[in-house]
Scaffold this motif. Structure first.
Motif, PDB file in Angstrom:
ATOM      1  N   UNK A  59       4.169 111.584 -87.385  1.00 47.97           N
ATOM      2  CA  UNK A  59       5.064 110.522 -86.936  1.00 47.97           C
ATOM      3  C   UNK A  59       5.343 110.612 -85.443  1.00 47.97           C
ATOM      4  N   UNK A  60       5.597 111.794 -84.942  1.00 47.14           N
ATOM      5  CA  UNK A  60       5.990 111.904 -83.535  1.00 47.14           C
ATOM      6  C   UNK A  60       4.797 111.844 -82.583  1.00 47.14           C
ATOM      7  N   UNK A  61       3.601 112.220 -83.062  1.00 43.65           N
ATOM      8  CA  UNK A  61       2.477 112.375 -82.141  1.00 43.65           C
ATOM      9  C   UNK A  61       1.354 111.364 -82.313  1.00 43.65           C
ATOM     10  N   UNK A  62       1.317 110.618 -83.417  1.00 41.34           N
ATOM     11  CA  UNK A  62       0.219 109.696 -83.661  1.00 41.34           C
ATOM     12  C   UNK A  62       0.685 108.250 -83.728  1.00 41.34           C
ATOM     13  N   UNK A  63       1.766 108.017 -84.461  1.00 39.26           N
ATOM     14  CA  UNK A  63       2.222 106.646 -84.705  1.00 39.26           C
ATOM     15  C   UNK A  63       2.752 106.029 -83.415  1.00 39.26           C
ATOM     16  N   UNK A  64       2.252 104.857 -83.099  1.00 41.37           N
ATOM     17  CA  UNK A  64       2.692 104.146 -81.898  1.00 41.37           C
ATOM     18  C   UNK A  64       4.008 103.409 -82.130  1.00 41.37           C
ATOM     19  N   UNK A  65       4.112 102.737 -83.249  1.00 41.92           N
ATOM     20  CA  UNK A  65       5.283 101.901 -83.511  1.00 41.92           C
ATOM     21  C   UNK A  65       5.976 102.313 -84.801  1.00 41.92           C
ATOM     22  N   UNK A  66       5.258 102.244 -85.917  1.00 39.19           N
ATOM     23  CA  UNK A  66       5.843 102.602 -87.217  1.00 39.19           C
ATOM     24  C   UNK A  66       4.724 102.809 -88.219  1.00 39.19           C
ATOM     25  N   UNK A  67       5.051 103.438 -89.344  1.00 39.24           N
ATOM     26  CA  UNK A  67       4.086 103.651 -90.415  1.00 39.24           C
ATOM     27  C   UNK A  67       4.501 102.876 -91.658  1.00 39.24           C
ATOM     28  N   UNK A  68       3.514 102.619 -92.516  1.00 37.73           N
ATOM     29  CA  UNK A  68       3.735 101.922 -93.777  1.00 37.73           C
ATOM     30  C   UNK A  68       3.334 102.868 -94.899  1.00 37.73           C
ATOM     31  N   UNK A  69       4.282 103.202 -95.780  1.00 34.16           N
ATOM     32  CA  UNK A  69       4.080 104.243 -96.785  1.00 34.16           C
ATOM     33  C   UNK A  69       3.901 103.652 -98.170  1.00 34.16           C
ATOM     34  N   UNK A  79      -3.920  92.159-102.899  1.00 37.27           N
ATOM     35  CA  UNK A  79      -2.614  91.561-102.595  1.00 37.27           C
ATOM     36  C   UNK A  79      -1.787  92.386-101.613  1.00 37.27           C
ATOM     37  N   UNK A  80      -2.301  93.536-101.173  1.00 39.78           N
ATOM     38  CA  UNK A  80      -1.549  94.421-100.279  1.00 39.78           C
ATOM     39  C   UNK A  80      -1.329  93.762 -98.920  1.00 39.78           C
ATOM     40  N   UNK A  81      -0.077  93.767 -98.495  1.00 36.20           N
ATOM     41  CA  UNK A  81       0.296  93.245 -97.179  1.00 36.20           C
ATOM     42  C   UNK A  81       0.976  94.355 -96.389  1.00 36.20           C
ATOM     43  N   UNK A  82       0.518  94.570 -95.176  1.00 38.56           N
ATOM     44  CA  UNK A  82       1.089  95.590 -94.302  1.00 38.56           C
ATOM     45  C   UNK A  82       1.618  94.903 -93.055  1.00 38.56           C
ATOM     46  N   UNK A  83       2.900  95.118 -92.707  1.00 34.21           N
ATOM     47  CA  UNK A  83       3.465  94.468 -91.517  1.00 34.21           C
ATOM     48  C   UNK A  83       2.655  94.764 -90.255  1.00 34.21           C
ATOM     49  N   UNK A  84       2.591  93.806 -89.370  1.00 36.58           N
ATOM     50  CA  UNK A  84       1.811  93.953 -88.141  1.00 36.58           C
ATOM     51  C   UNK A  84       2.286  95.111 -87.281  1.00 36.58           C
ATOM     52  N   UNK A  85       3.605  95.381 -87.312  1.00 40.57           N
ATOM     53  CA  UNK A  85       4.128  96.429 -86.430  1.00 40.57           C
ATOM     54  C   UNK A  85       3.825  97.833 -86.944  1.00 40.57           C
ATOM     55  N   UNK A  86       3.302  97.959 -88.158  1.00 43.68           N
ATOM     56  CA  UNK A  86       2.964  99.272 -88.706  1.00 43.68           C
ATOM     57  C   UNK A  86       1.507  99.589 -88.371  1.00 43.68           C
ATOM     58  N   UNK A  87       1.291 100.581 -87.534  1.00 42.44           N
ATOM     59  CA  UNK A  87      -0.062 100.894 -87.085  1.00 42.44           C
ATOM     60  C   UNK A  87      -0.707 102.024 -87.867  1.00 42.44           C
ATOM     61  N   UNK A  88       0.023 102.607 -88.818  1.00 46.46           N
ATOM     62  CA  UNK A  88      -0.535 103.662 -89.661  1.00 46.46           C
ATOM     63  C   UNK A  88      -0.114 103.434 -91.113  1.00 46.46           C
TER      64      UNK A  88
END
Length: 351
Positions: free
Chosen positions: A74-84, A120-129
């Protein structure tokens, strides 16, 4: 007592010999800047590639545990947010750790008996991982390699990180379908707790460099800088790394382990299904783990069978979290011998 707890689980019977060899070789006192350690690190990474089919251009890093990797990613790879995407307690904990660092972190919580509908999976645009709990130890579910590959194909612009804490070393993983993989050694690697592994693709390494996060004890760029010379950024669990090296030397290639694990699980599932007081917690075969089986029953029966098992030298793993009182879990890890596994099946058949 033969333990079938899903972690820490049974260690390999060869461990006492490894310990004596480590002492005799002087590795227990080796500096992590020494040639002896650097050779150990390099050889262990090579063995991961040979035995687990980790791609040649992926990098192996050492951490203290799988849990520690949540923070590092989370601290070193994700630019904005992750989707779990998860169905159980450990996937939820990963999400909660990430959300504490990045408040925009989002999630998809599945019913344990459901599989991921990639269409049907949708991932928000702001989640880069996209964070996937491939094998959920708490409720004995898993996500197939085909599903992870399909998610990566649908969202090629996003990173894929995969928790394989209780499956790496037990089943064949296609490392090429995701960018980040992690695990702990106290499960399928058959070793004492205290060592985690973090595996990164070139894409993940570049993402960390682009973010350029530095200054923390576990900043990934700091770890990678040291790993280039087969060193670690802090004094590591050298003994744990040595033990991992020895296990990797002695085990067959992962496809052979995978075959044994899946065959044994089928036998165990059948034995449980043929009893009257027990049922499989995960009824959907497509969602059921190959390395951990969760068995459900009435609360009083669960207490009784666990006690009866201990009287004949078998320790069943307890249920986890809200499932604690009405279930128990069985580890199907490689360090457990076929003979020991057959003892368990014979015990279950009595019911």
């Amino acid at each position: 007592m033969i333990t079938f707890s899903p972690g820490p689980s049974k260690v390999y019977d060869t461990l006492p010999g490894y310990l004596q060899d480590a002492y005799d070789a002087g590795i227990l006192s080796a500096s992590h800047r020494s040639a002896a350690f650097m050779n150990l690190y390099k050889e262990t990474e090579t063995l991961m590639k040979e035995k687990l089919h980790m791609p040649d251009d992926y990098k192996l890093l050492f951490t203290s545990s799988a849990t520690e990797n949540w923070e590092i990613i989370t601290q070193s790879v994700i630019q904005d947010a992750s989707f779990h995407i998860f169905s159980g307690s450990f996937g939820k904990k990963w999400y909660e750790y990430a959300k504490y660092i990045e408040p925009k972190t989002d999630l998809l919580k599945l019913d344990p008996n459901d599989t991921i509908s990639v269409e049907s999976l949708q991932v928000p645009n702001h989640c880069d991982l996209i964070a996937i709990t491939q094998n959920e130890t708490s409720n004995a579910t898993q996500v197939s390699m085909d599903t992870i590959k399909a998610i990566g194909s649908k969202f090629p612009e996003k990173m894929i990180a995969v928790d394989t804490t209780s499956s790496m070393g037990g089943i064949a993983l296609d490392f090429s379908v995701a960018d980040i993989w992690y695990a702990s050694v106290q499960k399928c690697f058959g070793l004492p707790a205290g060592l985690g592994v973090l595996i990164l693709s070139p894409k993940a390494i570049q993402k960390a460099k682009d973010k350029d996060e530095k200054g923390r004890y576990n900043s990934l760029n700091f770890m990678l800088e040291n790993a280039e010379n087969y060193q670690t950024h802090y004094t590591p669990n050298v003994f744990g790394i040595y033990l991992l090296n020895r296990v990797l030397q002695d085990i067959p290639e992962i496809q052979h382990i995978d075959e044994v694990i899946r065959t044994r699980m089928q036998q165990l599932e059948y034995a449980v299904a043929m009893t009257s007081p027990m049922s499989l917690l995960i009824s959907n075969e497509a969602a059921r783990s190959s390395t951990v089986l969760a068995v459900s029953g009435k609360e009083e029966f669960i207490k009784t069978i666990k006690k009866s098992a201990e009287q004949v030298g078998l320790q069943l793993g307890g249920g986890y979290g809200p499932l604690k009182a009405t279930s128990f879990r069985i580890a199907n890890f490689p360090a457990i011998t076929d003979e020991e596994f057959q003892q368990l099946i014979n015990f279950i058949k009595q019911y």
